[in-house]
Write an enzyme that holds these catalytic residues in place. Structure first.
Site, short mmCIF file in Angstrom:
data_model
loop_
_atom_site.label_atom_id
_atom_site.label_comp_id
_atom_site.label_asym_id
_atom_site.label_seq_id
_atom_site.Cartn_x
_atom_site.Cartn_y
_atom_site.Cartn_z
N GLU A 268 -10.77 1.76 -7.98
CA GLU A 268 -11.09 0.36 -8.25
C GLU A 268 -11.24 0.10 -9.75
O GLU A 268 -10.79 -0.94 -10.25
CB GLU A 268 -12.37 -0.05 -7.52
CG GLU A 268 -12.28 0.00 -6.01
CD GLU A 268 -11.45 -1.15 -5.41
OE1 GLU A 268 -11.23 -1.14 -4.20
OE2 GLU A 268 -11.03 -2.04 -6.17
N THR B 213 -1.37 -3.18 -8.71
CA THR B 213 -1.80 -3.59 -7.36
C THR B 213 -2.95 -4.58 -7.38
O THR B 213 -3.34 -5.08 -6.34
CB THR B 213 -2.15 -2.35 -6.51
OG1 THR B 213 -2.16 -2.71 -5.13
CG2 THR B 213 -3.49 -1.77 -6.91
N ASP C 191 -1.36 2.06 1.54
CA ASP C 191 -0.54 0.99 0.97
C ASP C 191 -0.03 1.16 -0.46
O ASP C 191 1.17 1.31 -0.70
CB ASP C 191 -1.28 -0.34 1.10
CG ASP C 191 -2.74 -0.28 0.65
OD1 ASP C 191 -3.11 0.66 -0.06
OD2 ASP C 191 -3.50 -1.20 1.01
N GLU D 134 -2.78 -10.76 -0.19
CA GLU D 134 -1.55 -10.06 0.15
C GLU D 134 -0.46 -10.94 0.76
O GLU D 134 0.73 -10.77 0.47
CB GLU D 134 -1.86 -8.88 1.09
CG GLU D 134 -2.62 -7.75 0.45
CD GLU D 134 -4.10 -8.04 0.31
OE1 GLU D 134 -4.75 -7.40 -0.55
OE2 GLU D 134 -4.61 -8.91 1.04
N ARG E 90 -8.66 -2.50 -11.57
CA ARG E 90 -9.28 -3.75 -12.02
C ARG E 90 -9.56 -3.74 -13.52
O ARG E 90 -9.22 -4.69 -14.23
CB ARG E 90 -10.59 -4.01 -11.27
CG ARG E 90 -10.43 -4.13 -9.77
CD ARG E 90 -11.68 -4.74 -9.14
NE ARG E 90 -11.77 -4.42 -7.73
CZ ARG E 90 -12.44 -5.15 -6.84
NH1 ARG E 90 -13.05 -6.24 -7.21
NH2 ARG E 90 -12.51 -4.78 -5.57
#
Length: 643
Positions: free
Chosen positions: A268, A621, A401, A535, A272
């Protein structure tokens, strides 16, 4: 017992596990001495030292060398016939005059000590008149000065690297007035989300828009790292909200500190923070973002200190100690976490000239290439100690994913030179199509999950990104299957739109089934929530870019209207707990990815293609755009880290 839906099932995004307050109470108040008492102790020690020094200094009448910067000099004895006095082979010159001068100096020293004592006592009295808060503020100011000095010593200047040729970082204004109006509405929603975070949650990781206070989860540790600020920067920039961008930059420059005793998610924080800082740097050219990204990356490197080089899921930013999630298949690392570092780490090596980042992610790739894969599929769990797969669970949704996404994007980001990544992507997609992709009785194409030899006919909201991925990867497919994969992307987009359209709020659930007569509908209560996820809108945007079919803009507008109607509150935007209820309750969290991804993809959907064109930019992502690194760039082609 925590429900599976609330577990931090890492991947592109998931509802993180909120551990709440620490189990260990703080007893700071009972253990801390009064600051005033400490100040008196220091003062008394200082006075004792000064008087002690005064009374125990050598007597200058006995020792003619009392060095206070006087001009007496000890000179070797040569001739005693000039009235001098022989003392052990040295001559004391001008002794009578010097004794008088020494007495004057001693008196001056006594007076100075008395004056210093009086001054110290007066300062102490003034200190004792101040309140506890004032004393604490002064202490904190001094501590901050020390910290800033240490930072200046620790910060190493980065080598100058020319920026790649950046195209399309602004503009994108549509000619159609209706589309322009929709684009402006998305910008207004962004302003509403940002302004309320600025007012009620500034510096906190996220916002509770109903309680109107800051919010955080365990993926960010226990520190206020301003996740929403970092995540939102590039969205603010491309929307032309430059005053807000500068506010964020100022906070990052003055307050973003990674030397904290805090355990964070490597995945994360990478997507981010490092992704957000790198994108802000490339868009704005402001060095502070690059410097902060490199500082943070250095804090993540200890996570790779495992027997296999597969990183831990969590790392303490201060101690460097790493560990994995307790629920993850007997201490395994997660495919979507250790497989979603490549884009950011390649850019770090490019910008610093240091190959360590590139080498870390390439080591992961080499290890994966050597391993057997059941049915050609990558299981979601890998033990970092043994190098063996955990339970055989494969998903294109949470846990898996973005690993597949980053294989494709590694190839695109390398200007399509990283053919090894492209081959891994093609092989994986073929296995996924063979074993996981099915068509429902009602004709809806979906991507199931493989669990211990059995296909579960359930698809998550997270999995809906795959429609955009198939479209993005269509060009360059083996066996001239570009048309096939573009069509597959369109079918996934249609299925995910149905999951939205079959709810009361016209917002999609967290997961939906394809069993019997139930299709594209959530069955379990803990799968009916919507937490502002991006998404489905992401796939609409990619499909729009590649087909210009107006239905994708229409579907995106429907989603934007539903978000504005059902998720907007006076203090920002909140997720909802049941998309099938006409009067839903709020979860009271404005996720940072709502500003980073959901609103950015909506804005791009209603912008012209010349804003962040896909030939020049690749989105990580978390929707942070990073430039394609063309090998024609002399800095890159000569950079051994990248080669």
């Amino acid at each position: 017992m925590t429900t599976p839906a609330l577990l931090p099932l890492s991947g592109r995004r998931l509802p993180p596990l909120n551990l709440g307050a620490s189990a260990f109470p703080h007893h700071r108040a009972t253990l801390r001495l009064s600051e005033k008492f400490i100040l008196l102790l220091i003062l008394s020690a200082f006075i004792t030292l000064c008087f002690g020094a005064f009374f125990f200094l050598p007597d200058s009448s006995k020792h003619k060398r009392f060095d206070l910067g006087l001009e007496d000099v000890l000179i070797p004895h040569v001739d005693t016939s000039k009235g001098g006095k022989n003392l052990g082979g040295f001559l004391i010159h001008g002794q009578g005059h010097d004794e008088h001068r020494h007495r004057e100096e001693e008196e001056r020293l006594r007076n100075k000590i008395r004056a210093d004592h009086e001054k110290a006592l007066e300062e102490a009295k003034e200190k004792l008149k101040k309140s506890r808060d004032e004393i604490q503020a002064e202490i904190q100011t001094e501590k901050n000065k020390v910290v800033q000095e240490l930072k200046k010593k620790d910060s190493k200047p980065l080598p100058p690297v020319p920026l790649p040729n950046l195209i399309g970082i602004n503009s994108g204004e549509p000619a159609d007035p209706d589309i322009r109006e929709r684009r402006n509405k998305i910008k207004e929603m962004m302003k509403h989300a940002w302004d309320n975070y600025r007012q009620y949650g500034w510096g906190h990781n996220e916002l509770k828009p109903i309680a109107r206070k800051g919010h955080s989860t365990n993926i960010f540790g226990n520190s206020q790292m301003g996740a929403t600020i970092v995540d939102a920067l590039d969205t603010l920039y491309i929307m032309g909200l430059h005053d807000e961008f500068r506010e964020g930059q100022e906070w990052i420059d003055k307050n973003l500190d990674f030397s904290v005793n805090s355990e964070v998610s490597v995945f994360e924080v990478n997507i981010r923070f490092i992704g957000g800082l790198l994108a802000a740097y490339y868009l704005s050219g402001q060095e502070v973002f690059k410097i902060k990204a490199v500082q943070l990356a250095g804090k993540l490197l200890p996570a790779f200190n495992t027997p296999t080089g597969i990183p831990w899921a969590m790392v303490n930013l201060k101690s460097g100690v790493g560990r994995n999630w307790g629920w993850a298949s007997a201490g395994s690392s997660i495919l979507a976490e250790f497989g979603t570092l490549h884009m950011e780490f390649v850019h770090l090596s490019y910008l610093t000239g240091d190959p360590v980042y590139y080498n870390k992610v390439m080591h992961i790739r080499k290890l994966l290439q050597k391993m057997d894969r059941p049915n050609g599929l990558y299981p979601n769990y890998l033990n970092p100690r043994t190098g063996r797969w955990g339970q055989h669970h494969t998903s294109v949704g949470g846990l898996g994913d973005s690993f597949y996404e980053y294989l494709l994007k590694a190839w695109l980001m390398s200007d399509k030179m990283d053919t090894e990544a492209r081959k891994m992507y093609d092989d994986a997609i073929e296995a996924i199509e063979k074993h996981l992709i099915r068509k429902s009785n009602g004709g809806l194409t979906f991507i199931g999950e493989w669990k211990n030899g059995h296909l579960e006919r359930k698809m998550g909201h997270l999995t809906c990104f795959a429609g955009g991925m198939f479209a993005l990867g269509a060009d360059g497919s083996r066996d001239d299957k570009a048309g096939h994969y573009l069509q597959l992307g369109a079918e996934i987009a249609h299925t995910c739109h149905e999951s939205y359209d079959r709810t009361t709020l016209k917002l999609g659930p967290e997961a939906f089934k394809f069993d019997g007569g139930v299709e594209a509908v959530a069955v379990r209560q803990n799968e009916k929530y919507y937490i502002l996820r991006p998404e489905v809108i992401e796939t609409y945007w990619y499909m729009w870019r590649f087909t210009h079919d107006p239905k994708y803009r229409q579907w995106g507008w429907e989603a934007a209207q539903a978000i504005d109607k059902y998720c907007r509150v006076s203090g920002g935007f909140s997720g909802v707990k049941d998309v099938y209820s006409s009067s839903p309750t709020y979860d009271d969290v404005q996720q940072s990815f709502f500003l980073a991804e959901t609103l950015k993809y909506l804005y791009l959907l209603f912008s012209n293609d010349d804003l962040l064109p896909l030939d020049n930019w690749v989105f990580n992502t978390e929707a942070h755009p990073l430039p394609v690194l063309h090998l024609a760039n002399t800095t890159l082609s000569g950079n051994p880290a990248y080669r």
